[in-house]
Design an enzyme around this catalytic site. Structure first.
Site, PDB file in Angstrom:
ATOM      1  N   HIS A 215      61.114  36.035 -55.251  1.00 58.52           N
ATOM      2  CA  HIS A 215      60.250  37.501 -54.798  1.00 58.52           C
ATOM      3  C   HIS A 215      60.959  38.859 -55.317  1.00 58.52           C
ATOM      4  O   HIS A 215      60.628  39.837 -55.165  1.00 58.52           O
ATOM      5  CB  HIS A 215      60.206  37.538 -53.207  1.00 58.52           C
ATOM      6  CG  HIS A 215      61.436  37.907 -52.404  1.00 58.52           C
ATOM      7  ND1 HIS A 215      62.352  37.006 -52.319  1.00 58.52           N
ATOM      8  CD2 HIS A 215      61.986  39.059 -51.881  1.00 58.52           C
ATOM      9  CE1 HIS A 215      63.346  37.385 -51.717  1.00 58.52           C
ATOM     10  NE2 HIS A 215      63.037  38.851 -51.367  1.00 58.52           N
TER      11      HIS A 215
HETATM   12  C1  UD1 Z   1      61.610  43.055 -48.538  1.00 59.87           C
HETATM   13  C2  UD1 Z   1      62.941  43.631 -48.789  1.00 59.87           C
HETATM   14  C3  UD1 Z   1      63.673  42.409 -49.317  1.00 59.87           C
HETATM   15  C4  UD1 Z   1      63.611  41.316 -48.603  1.00 59.87           C
HETATM   16  C5  UD1 Z   1      62.398  40.616 -48.776  1.00 59.87           C
HETATM   17  C6  UD1 Z   1      62.063  39.458 -47.697  1.00 59.87           C
HETATM   18  C7  UD1 Z   1      62.974  46.038 -49.088  1.00 59.87           C
HETATM   19  C8  UD1 Z   1      63.272  47.203 -50.374  1.00 59.87           C
HETATM   20  N1  UD1 Z   1      62.903  44.851 -49.717  1.00 59.87           N
HETATM   21  O1  UD1 Z   1      60.907  42.885 -49.999  1.00 59.87           O
HETATM   22  O2  UD1 Z   1      65.066  43.180 -49.349  1.00 59.87           O
HETATM   23  O3  UD1 Z   1      64.174  40.244 -49.465  1.00 59.87           O
HETATM   24  O4  UD1 Z   1      61.493  41.928 -48.014  1.00 59.87           O
HETATM   25  O5  UD1 Z   1      60.749  38.851 -47.703  1.00 59.87           O
HETATM   26  O6  UD1 Z   1      63.160  46.272 -48.114  1.00 59.87           O
HETATM   27  N2  UD1 Z   1      53.170  42.453 -48.376  1.00 59.87           N
HETATM   28  C9  UD1 Z   1      52.327  41.540 -47.814  1.00 59.87           C
HETATM   29  N3  UD1 Z   1      52.405  41.357 -46.574  1.00 59.87           N
HETATM   30  C10 UD1 Z   1      53.388  41.794 -45.905  1.00 59.87           C
HETATM   31  C11 UD1 Z   1      54.505  42.412 -46.404  1.00 59.87           C
HETATM   32  C12 UD1 Z   1      54.181  42.867 -47.693  1.00 59.87           C
HETATM   33  O7  UD1 Z   1      51.087  41.328 -48.269  1.00 59.87           O
HETATM   34  O8  UD1 Z   1      53.561  41.312 -44.497  1.00 59.87           O
HETATM   35  C13 UD1 Z   1      52.924  42.762 -49.790  1.00 59.87           C
HETATM   36  C14 UD1 Z   1      53.196  44.121 -49.917  1.00 59.87           C
HETATM   37  O9  UD1 Z   1      51.658  44.633 -50.255  1.00 59.87           O
HETATM   38  C15 UD1 Z   1      53.753  44.485 -51.051  1.00 59.87           C
HETATM   39  C16 UD1 Z   1      54.634  43.190 -51.546  1.00 59.87           C
HETATM   40  O10 UD1 Z   1      54.342  42.208 -50.495  1.00 59.87           O
HETATM   41  O11 UD1 Z   1      52.924  44.341 -52.272  1.00 59.87           O
HETATM   42  C17 UD1 Z   1      56.164  43.727 -51.012  1.00 59.87           C
HETATM   43  O12 UD1 Z   1      56.377  44.014 -49.825  1.00 59.87           O
HETATM   44  P1  UD1 Z   1      57.550  45.026 -49.327  1.00 59.87           P
HETATM   45  O13 UD1 Z   1      57.896  45.012 -47.852  1.00 59.87           O
HETATM   46  O14 UD1 Z   1      57.543  46.068 -50.047  1.00 59.87           O
HETATM   47  O15 UD1 Z   1      59.021  44.223 -49.974  1.00 59.87           O
HETATM   48  P2  UD1 Z   1      59.161  42.574 -50.392  1.00 59.87           P
HETATM   49  O16 UD1 Z   1      59.294  42.428 -51.832  1.00 59.87           O
HETATM   50  O17 UD1 Z   1      58.921  41.710 -49.105  1.00 59.87           O
END
Ligand code: UD1
Length: 372
Positions: A215
């Site tokens: 991820h």
């Molecule tokens: C975040 C953390 C990372 C951690 C990871 C575990 C930061 C900078 N990154 O990364 O350190 O290892 O979580 O999962 O804080 N999304 C969904 N559903 C959700 C949450 C997110 O669909 O419940 C999608 C969002 O739309 C986005 C992507 O997933 O496009 C990334 O989500 P985001 O919370 O920005 O970062 P992670 O990659 O999950």
């Protein structure tokens, strides 16, 4: 007669890896309460992760109460997400004063709530402080550096983290090597790990499959990079089944690719905590770019191949079962061959990774409260 001054803690959780760390603190606080200590907490969920599979089911699996409040910030660019957490947390914390804000890990919620608390004069304790990858292209590294530059109290998982903090000018009295709260949750729940549906449905047997998670933005945000990585992994694993629970970030990118999956790749949604750790415990090896999984495999003695060029958790390499693969697919092939020959390093468990880090943290906060 001395009258104990009540202690109130505000715990922050935002994204999946935070929940396992917070759970350990919640259990340790409850233990203190049962022993008659005047300690209370409020659990704030920022809502950074909002999918039930990345959030709600973790509270059930970890046997902790639901958050007292959910700030429901959701997704956004780093600036938008961080800013939204700051705005909403500032309103919350002004209306709900506390003695300490406790942040864990290195996600955007960690950074945002630290800045807000400090500007309101509330002390901040950082759990899992001081770890450093040395790679500022990782958003988490920026979050770690900024959080640790202003927090007041630092609870660490390794001697390396202590060294970083002392080198950065922290005072020895602020830095406490307490162990690993994520491992606390593993130790507490180990007897409850449960096989997920994919295990029985695909007739998997212990030790006869690989497990993979991906991820990190550097691996999954660019479709061409992701495609080439997957093609090479598929080639390297041969016919061995590989279970691949897909993070939402990765799923979005995969939808653009229309990838041809061979039957050995078993795709599934993100798993519950107890199910995922069941798969880790019984895997022949884990291929990952996660931070926490490097620690969990080290604790469980499972070979871990990390698809990153660096790690902020060097103890998992020097002492544990982890190896950095970076993008060296030749090394991935050679490592898998070594694992197949049962010739992988055995590793050992780092000091203080004994299930009691949360208790040490809460004890320290209670002692500070008495001393004040
Ligand atoms: C975040 C953390 C990372 C951690 C990871 C575990 C930061 C900078 N990154 O990364 O350190 O290892 O979580 O999962 O804080 N999304 C969904 N559903 C959700 C949450 C997110 O669909 O419940 C999608 C969002 O739309 C986005 C992507 O997933 O496009 C990334 O989500 P985001 O919370 O920005 O970062 P992670 O990659 O999950």
């Amino acid at each position: 007669m001395t009258i104990e001054k009540p202690l109130h803690l505000t715990l922050i959780a935002g994204a999946r890896p935070n929940f396992m760390k917070i759970a350990s603190l919640v259990h340790a606080i409850k233990q203190k309460q049962q022993a008659g200590c005047a300690i209370a907490y409020t659990l704030v969920h920022t809502g950074q992760h909002y999918d039930s599979k990345l959030s709600d089911v973790f509270f059930e699996d970890l046997q902790i109460p639901l958050p007292d409040v959910n700030l429901e910030v959701g997704s956004g660019s780093h600036a938008r997400q961080t800013a939204e957490i700051m705005i909403r947390f500032e309103d919350f914390i002004r209306a709900n004063p506390t003695d300490w804000v406790i942040v864990v890990g290195d996600v955007n919620s960690t950074l945002a709530c630290t800045i807000v608390a400090k500007k309101l004069g509330i002390p901040v304790a950082h759990v899992e402080a001081g770890i450093r990858s040395g790679d500022q292209s990782m958003p988490e590294e920026i979050n770690r550096l900024v959080t640790d530059s202003i927090a007041d109290l630092f609870f660490t998982t390794s001697i390396y983290a202590n060294q970083h903090l002392l080198r950065e000018g922290k005072n020895e009295r602020q830095v406490h090597l307490v162990g690993n709260t994520m491992i606390d949750s593993l130790v507490r729940n180990r007897e409850r790990f449960t096989a997920p549906a994919v295990f029985d449905k695909k007739n998997l047997t212990a030790g006869d499959y690989y497990l993979m998670t991906l991820h990190r933005p550097s691996n999954v945000d660019d479709a061409a990079v992701l495609q080439s990585l997957l093609e090479q992994i598929i080639q390297a694993i041969g016919n061995m089944p590989l279970v691949f629970p897909v993070h939402p970030r990765t799923r979005k990118k995969l939808e653009e690719l229309a990838f041809q999956w061979p039957p050995s790749i078993l795709l599934c949604d993100p798993l519950r905590y107890l199910e995922f750790l069941y798969l880790v415990q019984h895997a022949r090896a884990v291929i990952t770019d996660s931070g926490g999984i490097q620690e969990e495999t080290t604790y469980l003695g499972v070979p871990c191949l990390t698809l990153r060029a660096n790690t902020e958790r060097p103890e998992t390499i020097h002492q544990g079962t982890n190896l950095l693969i970076g993008d060296d697919m030749g090394l991935l092939n050679r490592s898998l061959a070594q694992i197949e020959q049962r010739a992988w390093k055995k590793g050992s468990i780092p000091d203080y990774w004994d299930g009691k880090a949360g208790e040490r943290i809460v004890e320290r906060l209670v002692q500070l409260n008495i001393a004040e």
